[in-house]
Design a protein around this motif. Sequence first.
Motif, PDB file in Angstrom:
ATOM      1  N   ILE A  75      35.532  36.456  46.525  1.00  0.00           N
ATOM      2  CA  ILE A  75      36.327  37.586  47.229  1.00  0.00           C
ATOM      3  C   ILE A  75      36.180  38.911  46.317  1.00  0.00           C
ATOM      4  O   ILE A  75      36.223  38.912  45.181  1.00  0.00           O
ATOM      5  CB  ILE A  75      37.638  37.430  47.718  1.00  0.00           C
ATOM      6  N   ASP A  76      36.386  39.947  47.055  1.00  0.00           N
ATOM      7  CA  ASP A  76      36.379  41.273  46.223  1.00  0.00           C
ATOM      8  C   ASP A  76      37.732  41.839  46.205  1.00  0.00           C
ATOM      9  O   ASP A  76      37.955  42.475  45.434  1.00  0.00           O
ATOM     10  CB  ASP A  76      35.635  42.260  46.977  1.00  0.00           C
ATOM     11  N   ALA A 108      45.778  32.019  40.755  1.00  0.00           N
ATOM     12  CA  ALA A 108      44.441  31.567  40.703  1.00  0.00           C
ATOM     13  C   ALA A 108      43.408  32.616  40.213  1.00  0.00           C
ATOM     14  O   ALA A 108      43.799  33.901  40.278  1.00  0.00           O
ATOM     15  CB  ALA A 108      44.050  31.236  42.133  1.00  0.00           C
ATOM     16  N   ARG A 109      42.454  32.304  39.668  1.00  0.00           N
ATOM     17  CA  ARG A 109      41.614  33.492  38.855  1.00  0.00           C
ATOM     18  C   ARG A 109      40.962  34.287  39.933  1.00  0.00           C
ATOM     19  O   ARG A 109      40.754  35.476  39.688  1.00  0.00           O
ATOM     20  CB  ARG A 109      40.442  32.744  38.235  1.00  0.00           C
ATOM     21  N   SER A 110      40.454  33.774  41.030  1.00  0.00           N
ATOM     22  CA  SER A 110      40.041  34.319  42.235  1.00  0.00           C
ATOM     23  C   SER A 110      40.838  35.583  42.758  1.00  0.00           C
ATOM     24  O   SER A 110      40.320  36.352  43.525  1.00  0.00           O
ATOM     25  CB  SER A 110      39.533  33.455  43.120  1.00  0.00           C
ATOM     26  N   LEU A 111      42.012  35.388  42.438  1.00  0.00           N
ATOM     27  CA  LEU A 111      43.076  36.190  43.154  1.00  0.00           C
ATOM     28  C   LEU A 111      43.416  37.301  42.390  1.00  0.00           C
ATOM     29  O   LEU A 111      44.427  38.076  42.554  1.00  0.00           O
ATOM     30  CB  LEU A 111      44.336  35.431  43.923  1.00  0.00           C
ATOM     31  N   GLN A 112      42.859  37.377  41.130  1.00  0.00           N
ATOM     32  CA  GLN A 112      43.253  38.681  40.044  1.00  0.00           C
ATOM     33  C   GLN A 112      42.275  39.687  40.359  1.00  0.00           C
ATOM     34  O   GLN A 112      41.538  40.313  39.699  1.00  0.00           O
ATOM     35  CB  GLN A 112      42.794  37.887  38.604  1.00  0.00           C
ATOM     36  N   LYS A 113      42.115  40.108  41.625  1.00  0.00           N
ATOM     37  CA  LYS A 113      41.651  41.079  42.228  1.00  0.00           C
ATOM     38  C   LYS A 113      42.615  42.174  42.847  1.00  0.00           C
ATOM     39  O   LYS A 113      43.811  41.873  42.980  1.00  0.00           O
ATOM     40  CB  LYS A 113      40.483  40.651  43.405  1.00  0.00           C
TER      41      LYS A 113
END
Length: 333
Positions: A75-76, A108-113
């Motif tokens: 995800i972006d 979560a790593r993917s949510l560090q946006k």
Amino acid sequence: MASFSENSMNVYILFTIIFGLGFLHATAELQKFTHTPKADGSLSFLVVGDWGRRGEYNQSDVALQMGDVGEKLDIDFVVSTGDNFYDDGLTSEHDPNFEDSFTKIYTARSLQKRWYSVLGNHDYRGDVEAQLSPFLRIIDKRWICLRSFIVDSELAEIFFVDTTPFVRDYFTVSEGHTYDWREVYPPKTYISTMLKDLDIALRQSTAKWKFVVGHHAIRSIGHHGDTPELRSHLLPILQANNVDFYVNGHDHCLEHISDNASPIQFLVSGAGSKAWRGDVQNLNGKDVHFFYDGQGFMSVQLTQTEADIVFYDVHGHVLHKTNSSKKELHSSI
């Protein structure tokens, strides 16, 4: 109260200047944040709403599944549809609820946006200026919350609208809550200016896909149902400007409903924590494609020709999928 270094204070001052002047650039009066699409031209993001309960009511479980799906989809960014902090927003820039309900939950790593967030009615019951303050980005750089603004990725433009001031009942004493209406009075002028700015921005948009995000529903069969003020004042602007999707929270459920007068799809993602089991009305309407009264979230994947929307439950199971297609236009010399 936490102490901050001189460097941190300089960052705070810089953020204040940037946000005061308009971050990056503005369309009409709406600040715009720019995202470069992936190398293949695609864009993906998650949508969650009504979540901030210090991990309770399965908020932590939803966050865990968001992290897994976010990793798979690369995800972006994340979109929050409001009611970010319960029960009454934040009390100040230093309220521990910000970290307890956000930073410590979505790890979560993917949510560090970037998290792009609008205000909900519960947020307006606290210190609104605190939740809007760029100071919070010193604590967690992901956090971006404004009243109304635009996220532009070239492929899609997402228009965030501050819907709480539209609702007349919130301005009455009988409603039973105190709201922070600074910068909103007089509400008629505030709403008129907001709608004018949105209309101009939508008309100027050349994006392939147009999303509008607000906290309150235009169409919903959940607890709160439709918001009459939005149907009267906001919906005609969306219909006139070929908006593809209106996304909201407020009702603590997941929904997909069609508009009977335009191609707009109404998507409700307000199930980030506490859900209202069995609180549903008119479930058998022919324009209702999906309703779920439990916790969960939504994902969006976009290309030049396809928009894929998926709803997930608290266990990460896929509940509903919908797809919209557009022809890709080719120019010839």
